[in-house]
Design a protein around this motif. Sequence first.
Motif, PDB file in Angstrom:
ATOM      1  N   ILE A 602       0.185  -1.284   0.396  1.00 27.41           N
ATOM      2  CA  ILE A 602       0.157  -0.192  -0.309  1.00 27.41           C
ATOM      3  C   ILE A 602       0.616   1.030   0.249  1.00 27.41           C
ATOM      4  N   SER A 603       2.216   1.680  -0.683  1.00 23.54           N
ATOM      5  CA  SER A 603       3.255   2.150  -0.582  1.00 23.54           C
ATOM      6  C   SER A 603       2.568   3.530  -1.593  1.00 23.54           C
ATOM      7  N   ALA A 604       2.252   3.461  -2.486  1.00 25.58           N
ATOM      8  CA  ALA A 604       1.718   4.269  -3.135  1.00 25.58           C
ATOM      9  C   ALA A 604       2.444   4.741  -4.169  1.00 25.58           C
ATOM     10  N   GLY A 605       3.743   4.224  -4.600  1.00 23.83           N
ATOM     11  CA  GLY A 605       4.541   4.427  -5.160  1.00 23.83           C
ATOM     12  C   GLY A 605       5.865   5.023  -4.514  1.00 23.83           C
ATOM     13  N   GLN A 606       5.967   4.893  -2.652  1.00 25.38           N
ATOM     14  CA  GLN A 606       6.797   5.799  -2.282  1.00 25.38           C
ATOM     15  C   GLN A 606       7.750   4.448  -1.771  1.00 25.38           C
ATOM     16  N   GLY A 607       8.786   4.806  -1.839  1.00 26.19           N
ATOM     17  CA  GLY A 607      10.261   3.892  -2.095  1.00 26.19           C
ATOM     18  C   GLY A 607      10.384   3.152  -0.246  1.00 26.19           C
ATOM     19  N   ILE A 618      -9.239   3.559  11.129  1.00 27.33           N
ATOM     20  CA  ILE A 618     -10.338   3.605  10.339  1.00 27.33           C
ATOM     21  C   ILE A 618     -11.277   4.589   9.585  1.00 27.33           C
ATOM     22  N   ASP A 619     -11.523   5.265   8.133  1.00 28.34           N
ATOM     23  CA  ASP A 619     -12.577   6.321   8.548  1.00 28.34           C
ATOM     24  C   ASP A 619     -13.530   5.533   8.316  1.00 28.34           C
ATOM     25  N   SER A 620     -14.349   5.164   9.356  1.00 28.36           N
ATOM     26  CA  SER A 620     -15.887   4.450   8.527  1.00 28.36           C
ATOM     27  C   SER A 620     -17.164   4.591   8.056  1.00 28.36           C
ATOM     28  N   ALA A 621     -16.448   6.346   7.615  1.00 30.36           N
ATOM     29  CA  ALA A 621     -17.757   7.448   7.534  1.00 30.36           C
ATOM     30  C   ALA A 621     -17.274   7.147   5.708  1.00 30.36           C
ATOM     31  N   SER A 622     -15.845   6.843   5.354  1.00 25.87           N
ATOM     32  CA  SER A 622     -15.729   7.202   3.787  1.00 25.87           C
ATOM     33  C   SER A 622     -15.757   5.898   3.617  1.00 25.87           C
ATOM     34  N   GLY A 623     -14.928   4.560   4.744  1.00 23.92           N
ATOM     35  CA  GLY A 623     -14.493   3.549   4.627  1.00 23.92           C
ATOM     36  C   GLY A 623     -13.103   3.398   3.443  1.00 23.92           C
ATOM     37  N   LYS A 624     -12.555   4.268   4.658  1.00 26.25           N
ATOM     38  CA  LYS A 624     -11.520   4.495   3.797  1.00 26.25           C
ATOM     39  C   LYS A 624     -10.230   3.655   5.295  1.00 26.25           C
ATOM     40  N   ARG A 642      -3.660   6.554   1.917  1.00 27.63           N
ATOM     41  CA  ARG A 642      -4.691   6.600   2.199  1.00 27.63           C
ATOM     42  C   ARG A 642      -5.793   5.407   1.119  1.00 27.63           C
ATOM     43  N   CYS A 643      -6.075   4.882   1.806  1.00 30.74           N
ATOM     44  CA  CYS A 643      -7.045   3.239   1.078  1.00 30.74           C
ATOM     45  C   CYS A 643      -8.558   2.615   1.336  1.00 30.74           C
ATOM     46  N   ASN A 644      -8.350   1.825   0.364  1.00 30.71           N
ATOM     47  CA  ASN A 644      -9.638   1.059   0.369  1.00 30.71           C
ATOM     48  C   ASN A 644      -9.434   0.353   1.171  1.00 30.71           C
ATOM     49  N   LEU A 645     -10.985  -0.334   1.877  1.00 28.70           N
ATOM     50  CA  LEU A 645     -10.427  -1.454   3.428  1.00 28.70           C
ATOM     51  C   LEU A 645      -9.626  -2.534   2.417  1.00 28.70           C
ATOM     52  N   ASP A 646      -9.949  -3.014   1.142  1.00 26.64           N
ATOM     53  CA  ASP A 646      -9.495  -3.927   0.803  1.00 26.64           C
ATOM     54  C   ASP A 646      -8.014  -3.455   0.445  1.00 26.64           C
ATOM     55  N   THR A 648      -7.144  -1.282  -1.682  1.00 27.09           N
ATOM     56  CA  THR A 648      -6.651  -0.743  -3.707  1.00 27.09           C
ATOM     57  C   THR A 648      -7.259   0.459  -3.434  1.00 27.09           C
ATOM     58  N   SER A 649      -6.331   1.329  -4.772  1.00 23.59           N
ATOM     59  CA  SER A 649      -6.691   2.892  -4.026  1.00 23.59           C
ATOM     60  C   SER A 649      -5.958   3.469  -3.859  1.00 23.59           C
ATOM     61  N   CYS A 650      -4.779   2.912  -2.969  1.00 23.04           N
ATOM     62  CA  CYS A 650      -4.168   3.528  -2.325  1.00 23.04           C
ATOM     63  C   CYS A 650      -3.615   5.235  -2.912  1.00 23.04           C
ATOM     64  N   THR A 651      -3.728   5.813  -2.086  1.00 24.42           N
ATOM     65  CA  THR A 651      -3.259   7.533  -1.810  1.00 24.42           C
ATOM     66  C   THR A 651      -1.733   7.766  -1.143  1.00 24.42           C
ATOM     67  N   HIS A 652      -1.277   8.440  -1.104  1.00 26.24           N
ATOM     68  CA  HIS A 652      -0.337   9.193  -0.342  1.00 26.24           C
ATOM     69  C   HIS A 652       0.071  10.749  -0.453  1.00 26.24           C
ATOM     70  N   THR A 653       0.294  11.753   0.738  1.00 26.24           N
ATOM     71  CA  THR A 653      -0.054  12.272   0.611  1.00 26.24           C
ATOM     72  C   THR A 653       0.909  12.497   1.787  1.00 26.24           C
ATOM     73  N   ASP A 654       2.127  13.859   1.847  1.00 29.42           N
ATOM     74  CA  ASP A 654       2.426  14.149   2.634  1.00 29.42           C
ATOM     75  C   ASP A 654       1.905  14.970   3.778  1.00 29.42           C
ATOM     76  N   ILE A 655       2.196  14.647   4.823  1.00 29.13           N
ATOM     77  CA  ILE A 655       0.765  15.694   5.750  1.00 29.13           C
ATOM     78  C   ILE A 655       1.869  16.396   7.087  1.00 29.13           C
TER      79      ILE A 655
END
Length: 909
Positions: A602-607, A618-624, A642-646, A648-655
Amino acid sequence: MFTVSLLLGGSSTNSSKSLKPGQTVNLNGGQGTVTGTVVDTNGDGIADGIVIYNGSSGGSSADSSAPPNLILIDSDGDEIPNGVDTNGDGIIDYYLSIGNGSSISLTTQPNGGGNHVTVVPGQGFDSNGDGIVDNPILGQIANDTSPPTSSILPAGGSYPSAVSLTISCSDNIAPSQMVYTTDGSTPSFNPINGIIRNPPSARFTAGAGGNGTYVVKYLCRDLAGNLSITHTETYVIDNNVPTVTASLASIYVSNIGGAINSSLLTWSSNVNGNYSVRSGGTNCTDGVELSNGSATATTPNTATNFAASSLSIGNTTIRVCVTNPNNGFTGSYALTITRDDTPPTVSASPTSGSYITLISVSLTCNDTGGAGCDKIAYSTQTGSAPTDPAITGTTGTITSGVLYSSAIAQADLATTYINFIARDQAGNTSSVSSENYMIDTTIVTPSQVSAIGTGTEIYVQWAPVLNATEYRVYYSTSSPVTTSSASITGISGLYHTITGLASNTTYYVRVDARNGAVGGGVSALSGEQTVFTTTVPVGTAISGGHFDISAGEGANSGNNPRALIDTASGKLLVVTNNGANNGKPSLFRCNLDGNGCTHTDISAGQGTDSGFELTVVIDSASGKLLVMTNNNANNGKLSLFRCNLDGTSCTHTDISAGQGTNSGQAPRAVIDSISGKLLVVSTNGANSSKPSLYRCNLDGTSCTHTDISAGQGANSISLFPGVVIDSVSAKLLVVTCNGANTSKPSLFRCNLDGTSCTHTDISAGQGTSSGERPTVIIDTSSGKLLAFTSNGANGGRPGLFRCNLDGTACTYADVSAGQGASSGTYPSAVIDPISGKILFATMNQFNNSKPGLFRCDADGTNCTHTDISMGQGISSGLRPAILIEPSSGKLFVVTMNLANNTKPSLFIW
């Protein structure tokens, strides 16, 4: 001489003892020859006096028209006289006893008591029996030639109603009767004309017949028979005090243009008379006279008009006075006219804003000028502003808008605009005001719902929902749960225990939130929770199982595991720093029996090392799935995957919110459900290893950074902190191993936005290194913060610091249950609220670093220890993460299993 018994109160009270006019009586009790005649002086047939015969022969005849020598008095009202008045003052001088036959006797006391009194004709009375007259009144009367005088009060005149009159008779010796008439005829004693009354005064009423003229004539005589002159008084009874009625066209005026600028006075009187119109003052003789003249009965007078400009600001009294010339009586009518040059104001309650409940808007007029509010007009429209309302000041006619009469209901899911204006009774109008209201009664679905079942009870808890005033829990033994299922209503807190259930039964539970809005304000049901009412309390099983959940990943794939349960899909989610995949974050997703595991990068391209030191929620409101890491591929800054609970569809954000290298070390995260924010606390190596709060939207945007060290110095946070939210007081609670305070446990307590932080040493007397590797939970039943540490001051044994939620009143308990040094490494804790037990797992170095389970009462007493390694070897219990799996009632412990090539392991107990 003899006497008989007194008439009053004795057996002599009968008709034979009465005296009758014309009757001759023997005085002195029949002793001697003194006689008298009973007389009726006023002609009413009742004896009222005795004339004593004074002839030389001792005869008994007497002139019945002459004044009596003895005036009879009946003081007890039994119609039989019991005393005599000898001097005309109306007071009993001697008491009278009437004997049988025609004899009477006198005594000085009632009932025949005291001395006998002897009558000596022509002289007086001997009251002590010594033969000498001691009361010479009879002799004085015999020589009296002076006439008496008479008077009347009040004197004649005009009166508004019948008047009570009193005639008084006075004399130099002894007054006697008065005689008067009220018809103008001449009164006399002989023949009798008028009403005769005994002395000393007579009271009667003149004018009882109503309005008219009454002529009263009167005179009196003394006991010697001398007559006063006849007096005449005239009484005019005239109750015609003028009745005045008056009105103003308006009792309120204003000098402001467009308002009521003047008011006409109209008045009338019921009698003819002289009038005066006056301003100010308190009666018809003061103030300023504005006009005067003659008034004609019942004719309206409209001669006076009041202009606002001629009046002072405020109240002015206007008085119309009319005098009746026949009696001088003056009638009046007072009015108050108010000049008010101040327009009213009008306000709305509530004021403009966004509302989550249906509201009604009340409009309130306020007038400080004195006239008082008359009416409010308003116009309303959804979506845009309406046409302004308008009121004509002089008439009060609403020419635009509608009359306000009751609160104005607002539409849901719309923006409503209201414009309003007010008028006061002087015709002043306010400016037009406006408010707008955005109503949305929808309410957020409760999140972070969890449930635990034991025996016949299920404990359910959830995160707070903004503006919720009530929560409801629905439950059933079949899925899906709906609002028609069994429910618990009226819950105001954030948890509830359902009782009276069947044991060893699977239940399904959901929660909704409500804000009390009529026709709305009910959230959707939360995600369904599956919970099993096990008869085996959590952590008390006698055996369990071990599962390799690495899903084919190699050695070191289980570094630093963090575990969650996805209750929606019934899956175990374990995220690790996967050393078999260059230290990137990996998701291991398994069935709840430990089987069927899958692995996802789930690294979304990070090294390399992008998943170092991580935390998950778990963000249950959005299912993430939200995974925060100390991303060494990005200079040790904080990253969000940030990914789906399975997985998939992961994204990365520097926070990292602009913080520098190593600012994201050892993160721990929670979700603030009220504001919808992700809160991550880390050891900020770019800020002297002080605790930092990163606050972001749940998608990782709009992040802010706050130093929450509350004045503590460098290294005030060491490694992973313990982080929870106190939902009741809306506070973030962060417990650290405080290197700036000899590594004791510290509590940093802040608002949820990171402001107003305070620091409290919660070590409860424990020494250096007592705060290592803290983990925290909240015991909702007692309202306590429970902080578990590996207590270096006690040989690394597990310790419990138990405090109020503000960090006060802390206590410490050794919860090692007899385990030795280093038995408390990396504690991870949960609470079983039904049984009131706390459970925590450690890497028990005292037991070859195998996973150890400790179970205690909530106050840290009655602890037990269980080796739950299930045959796994040395170092099988590193970095444990403990969970209660509700659908089975089992305890899950996920570890970094060095005995299995540092792969992730699941121990089910």
